[in-house]
Design a protein around this motif. Structure first.
Motif, short mmCIF file in Angstrom:
data_model
loop_
_atom_site.label_atom_id
_atom_site.label_comp_id
_atom_site.label_asym_id
_atom_site.label_seq_id
_atom_site.Cartn_x
_atom_site.Cartn_y
_atom_site.Cartn_z
N CYS A 208 14.96 -10.55 36.57
CA CYS A 208 15.38 -9.82 35.36
C CYS A 208 14.99 -10.54 34.07
O CYS A 208 15.33 -10.07 32.98
N SER A 209 14.31 -11.66 34.16
CA SER A 209 13.91 -12.40 32.96
C SER A 209 12.85 -11.63 32.19
O SER A 209 12.14 -10.78 32.75
N SER A 210 12.72 -11.90 30.90
CA SER A 210 11.71 -11.23 30.08
C SER A 210 10.30 -11.56 30.54
O SER A 210 9.38 -10.78 30.36
N GLU A 211 10.12 -12.73 31.17
CA GLU A 211 8.79 -13.12 31.66
C GLU A 211 8.45 -12.44 32.99
O GLU A 211 7.29 -12.46 33.41
N LYS A 212 9.45 -11.83 33.64
CA LYS A 212 9.24 -11.19 34.93
C LYS A 212 8.52 -12.13 35.89
O LYS A 212 7.41 -11.86 36.36
N VAL A 213 9.17 -13.24 36.17
CA VAL A 213 8.57 -14.23 37.07
C VAL A 213 8.27 -13.61 38.43
O VAL A 213 7.22 -13.85 39.03
N ILE A 214 9.18 -12.76 38.92
CA ILE A 214 8.95 -12.02 40.17
C ILE A 214 9.33 -10.57 39.91
O ILE A 214 10.12 -10.26 39.02
N TYR A 215 8.73 -9.67 40.68
CA TYR A 215 8.98 -8.24 40.49
C TYR A 215 9.84 -7.64 41.59
O TYR A 215 10.38 -6.56 41.44
N ASN A 216 9.96 -8.35 42.71
CA ASN A 216 10.73 -7.82 43.83
C ASN A 216 11.65 -8.91 44.37
O ASN A 216 11.29 -9.65 45.29
N GLY A 217 12.83 -9.01 43.77
CA GLY A 217 13.77 -10.04 44.20
C GLY A 217 14.26 -9.82 45.61
O GLY A 217 14.58 -10.78 46.32
N LYS A 218 14.30 -8.57 46.06
CA LYS A 218 14.80 -8.28 47.40
C LYS A 218 13.91 -8.89 48.47
O LYS A 218 14.37 -9.19 49.58
N PHE A 219 12.64 -9.07 48.18
CA PHE A 219 11.74 -9.72 49.14
C PHE A 219 12.27 -11.11 49.49
O PHE A 219 12.24 -11.52 50.66
N TYR A 220 12.78 -11.82 48.49
CA TYR A 220 13.28 -13.18 48.71
C TYR A 220 14.69 -13.18 49.30
O TYR A 220 15.01 -13.99 50.16
N THR A 221 15.53 -12.24 48.83
CA THR A 221 16.88 -12.20 49.38
C THR A 221 16.88 -11.72 50.83
O THR A 221 17.78 -12.07 51.59
N ASN A 222 15.86 -10.95 51.22
CA ASN A 222 15.73 -10.56 52.63
C ASN A 222 15.47 -11.79 53.50
O ASN A 222 15.92 -11.85 54.65
N ILE A 223 14.72 -12.74 52.95
CA ILE A 223 14.48 -13.99 53.69
C ILE A 223 15.79 -14.72 53.89
O ILE A 223 16.10 -15.21 54.98
N LEU A 224 16.59 -14.80 52.81
CA LEU A 224 17.90 -15.45 52.91
C LEU A 224 18.78 -14.72 53.91
O LEU A 224 19.44 -15.34 54.75
N ARG A 225 18.78 -13.40 53.84
CA ARG A 225 19.64 -12.60 54.72
C ARG A 225 19.26 -12.78 56.19
O ARG A 225 20.11 -12.70 57.09
N SER A 226 17.97 -13.05 56.44
CA SER A 226 17.52 -13.20 57.82
C SER A 226 18.13 -14.43 58.49
O SER A 226 18.13 -14.54 59.72
N PHE A 227 18.67 -15.37 57.70
CA PHE A 227 19.29 -16.57 58.26
C PHE A 227 20.78 -16.37 58.54
O PHE A 227 21.43 -17.29 59.04
N LEU A 228 21.30 -15.20 58.20
CA LEU A 228 22.72 -14.92 58.43
C LEU A 228 22.89 -14.13 59.72
O LEU A 228 22.33 -13.04 59.88
N GLY A 229 23.69 -14.67 60.63
CA GLY A 229 24.01 -13.94 61.84
C GLY A 229 25.19 -13.01 61.59
O GLY A 229 25.70 -12.89 60.47
#
Length: 332
Positions: A208-229
């Motif tokens: 959500c930054s003005s620089e738009k460092v990334i455009y799809n945050g869910k791509f990264y949170t999906n990686i995090l979610r994959s470690f949760l059983g």
């Protein structure tokens, strides 16, 4: 070897300059030749009178001046066009340079983000290994407690939803505030949940930054979610099961809903109360959860009603939904 575009343009320009010199020289010779041709044919001799030669100068200048002026105008316009083209090419080069610099900066920012993200993920995995026994113990205690309290049957009545929601909220409060006989609580996993929260918050700030460092945050949170059983997902859901926006955990709950962190949670009738606490976005495309939301909609549970904090058989009260969507109690 092929010539560059610049070399080709220079050759064209040189040809135009030579052509202009030839036209100018030819024009001057024609004017002089025409004059002396007339002079010779008339049988006149050269005059020594400067006044007469002055007239010749006026004739010569009067004929050639418009031609020279025409060439000057032509090359003036050519000069303007060339300068404009050079300026346009300079601006285009500058734009490409700025774009390249911007892309390099974006790439560097994204690399810094990913380095930090995966560093946090490594930290999370290390903590997960350390907290494995605590997770298992707390999940077992949670399952036991939900079984000893009012446990709704497989039928999804309005009473079942309300009872399960009350138990979920009550258990969360109990687990944070009370420990008996050394039993682990959600407080024992505070560091574990805090790391998850900061990873989600870090991803959102980059997205959500003005620089738009990334455009799809869910791509990264999906990686995090994959470690949760299943156990970790259920405990995460209870950790953030709050209703009031003023609650310190509400922003955590918002991030869970935004990034669909409970999508892979396996549902049974014990956990249906969580559907009444979270917005359905928290469960993503989870078919079981979406089915519960459709049932709640059919039962009118999305109407603004006052829901009791806890509903158990031991309370000797049965809470029922009236046809108008209001809650009423009936003593057993």
């Amino acid at each position: 070897m092929e010539k560059s575009e610049t070399d080709t343009e220079i050759e064209k320009l040189q040809k135009k300059i030579k052509w202009s010199w030839w036209v100018a020289a030819t024009s001057a010779l024609l004017v002089i030749g025409f004059y002396f041709g007339r002079f010779v044919n008339s049988g006149a001799s050269l005059s020594l009178d400067t006044t007469i030669w002055g007239g010749f100068g006026s004739y010569f200048g009067g004929i050639l001046s418009p031609i020279v002026a025409l060439f000057a105008l032509y090359w003036l316009t050519q000069s303007v066009l060339i300068q404009k083209k050079e300026l346009s090419e300079t601006q285009e080069t500058l734009r490409k340079t700025q774009l390249s610099h911007y892309q390099q900066t974006k790439t560097q920012e994204k690399k810094r983000f990913e380095d930090t993200f995966f560093s946090l993920l490594d930290q999370f995995n290390a903590i997960s290994r350390e907290m494995g026994d605590v997770n298992n113990s707390l999940y077992s205690h949670l399952t036991q407690m939900m079984n000893t309290e009012f446990c709704p049957s497989e039928e999804t009545s309005g009473f079942a939803f309300l009872a399960s929601k009350g138990n979920c909220i009550e258990y969360r409060d109990f687990s944070f505030n009370f420990s008996k006989g050394g039993q682990v609580t959600l407080n024992d996993l505070s560091h574990y949940f805090r790391v998850i929260y900061h990873i989600l918050k870090f991803v959102e700030s980059a997205e959500c930054s003005s620089e738009k460092v990334i455009y799809n945050g869910k791509f990264y949170t999906n990686i995090l979610r994959s470690f949760l059983g299943q156990k970790e997902t259920v405990l995460l859901a209870f950790n953030c099961a709050v209703m009031e926006k003023s609650d310190p955990f509400y922003n955590y709950r918002r991030l869970i809903e935004k990034y669909e962190m409970l999508e892979h949670m396996t549902f049974n009738h014990r956990w249906i109360g969580l559907c009444m606490i979270y917005n359905k976005s928290a469960f993503g495309a989870n078919e079981d959860a979406q089915g519960y939301y459709e049932t709640m909609d059919e039962l009118g549970l999305f109407s603004p009603i006052e829901i009791p904090r806890k509903v158990t058989l031991s309370s000797a009260i049965i809470w029922k939904l009236t046809p108008t969507g209001k809650i009423k109690s009936q003593q057993m």
